[in-house]
Design a protein around this motif. Structure first.
Motif, PDB file in Angstrom:
ATOM      1  N   TYR A 104      20.671 135.456 107.081  1.00 60.06           N
ATOM      2  CA  TYR A 104      21.929 135.130 106.403  1.00 60.06           C
ATOM      3  C   TYR A 104      22.757 136.387 106.186  1.00 60.06           C
ATOM      4  O   TYR A 104      22.211 137.466 105.956  1.00 60.06           O
ATOM      5  CB  TYR A 104      21.654 134.459 105.049  1.00 60.06           C
ATOM      6  CG  TYR A 104      20.892 133.168 105.188  1.00 60.06           C
ATOM      7  CD1 TYR A 104      19.507 133.157 105.119  1.00 60.06           C
ATOM      8  CD2 TYR A 104      21.557 131.965 105.435  1.00 60.06           C
ATOM      9  CE1 TYR A 104      18.791 131.972 105.281  1.00 60.06           C
ATOM     10  CE2 TYR A 104      20.852 130.777 105.597  1.00 60.06           C
ATOM     11  CZ  TYR A 104      19.475 130.796 105.523  1.00 60.06           C
ATOM     12  OH  TYR A 104      18.776 129.632 105.689  1.00 60.06           O
ATOM     13  N   ASP A 105      24.067 136.198 106.201  1.00 52.68           N
ATOM     14  CA  ASP A 105      24.963 137.328 105.970  1.00 52.68           C
ATOM     15  C   ASP A 105      25.136 137.565 104.471  1.00 52.68           C
ATOM     16  O   ASP A 105      24.476 136.926 103.646  1.00 52.68           O
ATOM     17  CB  ASP A 105      26.304 137.102 106.675  1.00 52.68           C
ATOM     18  CG  ASP A 105      27.081 135.909 106.136  1.00 52.68           C
ATOM     19  OD1 ASP A 105      27.994 135.447 106.844  1.00 52.68           O
ATOM     20  OD2 ASP A 105      26.801 135.446 105.019  1.00 52.68           O
ATOM     21  N   LEU A 145      24.964 131.437 107.539  1.00 49.63           N
ATOM     22  CA  LEU A 145      24.311 131.798 108.804  1.00 49.63           C
ATOM     23  C   LEU A 145      25.160 132.838 109.540  1.00 49.63           C
ATOM     24  O   LEU A 145      26.387 132.795 109.513  1.00 49.63           O
ATOM     25  CB  LEU A 145      24.120 130.554 109.664  1.00 49.63           C
ATOM     26  CG  LEU A 145      23.164 129.511 109.069  1.00 49.63           C
ATOM     27  CD1 LEU A 145      23.262 128.194 109.836  1.00 49.63           C
ATOM     28  CD2 LEU A 145      21.732 130.026 109.073  1.00 49.63           C
ATOM     29  N   ILE A 146      24.459 133.767 110.202  1.00 47.42           N
ATOM     30  CA  ILE A 146      25.144 134.878 110.855  1.00 47.42           C
ATOM     31  C   ILE A 146      25.790 134.403 112.154  1.00 47.42           C
ATOM     32  O   ILE A 146      25.104 133.914 113.055  1.00 47.42           O
ATOM     33  CB  ILE A 146      24.157 136.027 111.113  1.00 47.42           C
ATOM     34  CG1 ILE A 146      23.686 136.611 109.774  1.00 47.42           C
ATOM     35  CG2 ILE A 146      24.776 137.100 111.994  1.00 47.42           C
ATOM     36  CD1 ILE A 146      22.588 137.648 109.885  1.00 47.42           C
ATOM     37  N   ASP A 147      27.073 134.565 112.238  1.00 47.25           N
ATOM     38  CA  ASP A 147      27.804 134.137 113.427  1.00 47.25           C
ATOM     39  C   ASP A 147      27.384 134.981 114.631  1.00 47.25           C
ATOM     40  O   ASP A 147      27.321 136.219 114.536  1.00 47.25           O
ATOM     41  CB  ASP A 147      29.308 134.297 113.173  1.00 47.25           C
ATOM     42  CG  ASP A 147      30.133 133.657 114.261  1.00 47.25           C
ATOM     43  OD1 ASP A 147      31.219 134.183 114.578  1.00 47.25           O
ATOM     44  OD2 ASP A 147      29.696 132.629 114.814  1.00 47.25           O
ATOM     45  N   TYR A 187      19.959 131.171 115.029  1.00 48.17           N
ATOM     46  CA  TYR A 187      20.022 131.480 113.607  1.00 48.17           C
ATOM     47  C   TYR A 187      18.643 131.654 112.980  1.00 48.17           C
ATOM     48  O   TYR A 187      18.541 132.119 111.837  1.00 48.17           O
ATOM     49  CB  TYR A 187      20.775 130.363 112.866  1.00 48.17           C
ATOM     50  CG  TYR A 187      22.139 130.097 113.463  1.00 48.17           C
ATOM     51  CD1 TYR A 187      22.362 128.991 114.269  1.00 48.17           C
ATOM     52  CD2 TYR A 187      23.184 130.991 113.258  1.00 48.17           C
ATOM     53  CE1 TYR A 187      23.617 128.772 114.834  1.00 48.17           C
ATOM     54  CE2 TYR A 187      24.437 130.768 113.819  1.00 48.17           C
ATOM     55  CZ  TYR A 187      24.639 129.661 114.606  1.00 48.17           C
ATOM     56  OH  TYR A 187      25.881 129.448 115.167  1.00 48.17           O
ATOM     57  N   SER A 214      23.611 140.552 111.900  1.00 46.05           N
ATOM     58  CA  SER A 214      25.060 140.696 111.784  1.00 46.05           C
ATOM     59  C   SER A 214      25.489 142.027 112.403  1.00 46.05           C
ATOM     60  O   SER A 214      24.802 143.037 112.248  1.00 46.05           O
ATOM     61  CB  SER A 214      25.454 140.652 110.306  1.00 46.05           C
ATOM     62  OG  SER A 214      26.795 141.031 110.152  1.00 46.05           O
ATOM     63  N   ASP A 251      25.254 125.464 111.609  1.00 46.87           N
ATOM     64  CA  ASP A 251      25.537 126.680 112.368  1.00 46.87           C
ATOM     65  C   ASP A 251      26.401 127.587 111.493  1.00 46.87           C
ATOM     66  O   ASP A 251      26.587 127.325 110.309  1.00 46.87           O
ATOM     67  CB  ASP A 251      26.212 126.352 113.702  1.00 46.87           C
ATOM     68  CG  ASP A 251      27.545 125.626 113.523  1.00 46.87           C
ATOM     69  OD1 ASP A 251      28.020 125.035 114.509  1.00 46.87           O
ATOM     70  OD2 ASP A 251      28.117 125.641 112.409  1.00 46.87           O
ATOM     71  N   SER A 252      26.946 128.644 112.081  1.00 41.05           N
ATOM     72  CA  SER A 252      27.675 129.618 111.269  1.00 41.05           C
ATOM     73  C   SER A 252      28.994 129.062 110.732  1.00 41.05           C
ATOM     74  O   SER A 252      29.602 129.670 109.858  1.00 41.05           O
ATOM     75  CB  SER A 252      27.928 130.898 112.084  1.00 41.05           C
ATOM     76  OG  SER A 252      28.592 130.585 113.295  1.00 41.05           O
TER      77      SER A 252
END
Lengths: 193, 174
Positions: free
Chosen positions: A115-116, A121-123, A129, A159, B57-58
């Motif tokens: 996680y950022d 969730l980290i793009d 993920y 990230s 998702d993100s």
């Protein structure tokens, strides 16, 4: 008389201020993973008292802020780490190796999700993920946790930004044996490359 | 000096009182926010169950720290309006129905952990019995938030989970 007035004013204003800043305080508490009453294993922390009638009020409040809908321990455990093996913060832009031990705890299934800094969730362009037990056949395994893709090995995107990141190891339906001695089992390690 | 100390002490006490009172109120406030949002969607979609058909998702921003193991279906109800019945379809993998109360405590679960047989279940949700969660009955008061989770993996891919979600039912029974 004037002092009494100031005293009451101070009480009222600070009460209002305390009330208003509490959500931010809860975010900060959650970032430290609420160590008081937590269960530890290496760098990982979890709590066994989520979502129960006897959950401490400040834990209930923090979970409502950052983890609403969290399961009770018998259904799922959420091990969190925001630091590597040496206690240094996990950072975006860096590369780490997550070492999965040969024998993970007895659970129905598990996953490690990244996680950022905003707890989302980290793009990443690969849409990856998490790493799960369903992705490999067992045994000791290394996972590269980095912004750049890794080849010929399991890869969990980190990230690319300079920010604090968090890993959550979810264990679903942990065995009663594990719940009784959670500190005894080997857990994944996170080593900066 | 004494006066300053008094004022500072009052400020500290006030601050702590403010923090504690907000912490005590916060879970209910967050529950109310979620309840209102889900209820509004139930009205718009004319469906009691709201399904998230995809793994997060993100772009997913509904809750923080979502998992990517399960997909979710959610519903809210108010037992002050009457009793309900849920139909929980069979699922050949991990699944759970989490029942949350207004203070965000979990009242209990019905799921593969306690009931591993993949069969269809009908569960009554009632307010005229002591609080409990069993395979056939949920007894509670007030408003509840129901959160169903279905594991998605090679045994039960997303399409299978979606078909199961579509079979979830929530009906008033009186």
């Amino acid at each position: 008389m004037f002092v009494r007035f100031l005293t009451i004013l101070a009480l009222v204003l600070s009460l209002a201020y305390g009330y208003s800043v509490t959500p931010a305080l809860l975010d900060a508490m959650a970032s430290t993973n609420l160590s008081a009453g937590a269960v530890f294993n290496g760098n990982w922390k979890t709590r066994f008292d989520l979502a129960r009638a006897d959950t401490p009020f400040f834990v209930r409040a923090a979970v409502a802020q950052v983890g609403l809908g969290a399961n009770q321990a018998e259904e799922a455990l959420y091990w969190t780490t925001s630091s590597d093996n040496h206690g240094n913060p996990l950072l975006g832009g860096q590369a780490y190796t997550i070492q999965i031990p040969a024998t993970m705890p007895e659970v129905a299934f598990w996953s490690i999700t990244a996680y950022d800094a905003d707890h989302f969730l980290i793009d990443n362009p690969a849409d990856i993920y998490a790493i799960t037990d369903r992705q490999y056949g067992g045994g000791t395994t290394s996972v590269v946790f980095s912004p750049a893709p890794a080849y010929d090995t399991l890869w969990l995107p980190n990230s690319p930004k300079e920010e604090r990141v968090t890993l959550i190891l979810r264990m679903y339906q942990p065995s009663s044996k594990f719940l009784q001695a959670p500190g005894k089992y080997p857990m994944p390690t996170v080593q900066r490359q | 000096m004494k006066s300053v100390a008094k004022i500072l002490a009052a400020a500290l006490i006030g601050f702590l009182l403010g923090v504690v009172s907000r912490m005590l109120a916060h879970p209910g406030q967050e529950f109310n926010t979620v309840y209102a949002r889900i209820q509004a969607e139930q009205v718009t979609s004319q469906s009691q169950w709201l399904h998230r058909y995809d793994i997060a998702d993100s772009n997913f921003r509904e809750i923080v720290k979502p998992n990517v193991d399960t997909i979710y279906s959610t519903a809210v109800l108010d037992l002050a309006q009457g009793n309900y019945a849920i139909t929980l379809p069979a699922y050949n993998n991990y699944w759970s129905l989490q029942v949350m109360q207004q203070n965000t405590d979990v009242l209990g679960y019905i799921g593969s952990r306690g009931y591993p047989d993949p069969i269809t279940r009908r569960v009554e949700i009632r307010s005229d019995c002591p609080p409990q969660v069993t395979e056939t009955k949920i007894c509670a008061n007030g408003r509840l938030w129901l959160l169903a989770r279905y594991l998605v993996d090679p045994i039960t891919p997303v399409t299978t989970a979606n078909q199961t979600q579509d079979k979830l039912q929530l009906d008033r029974i009186d």
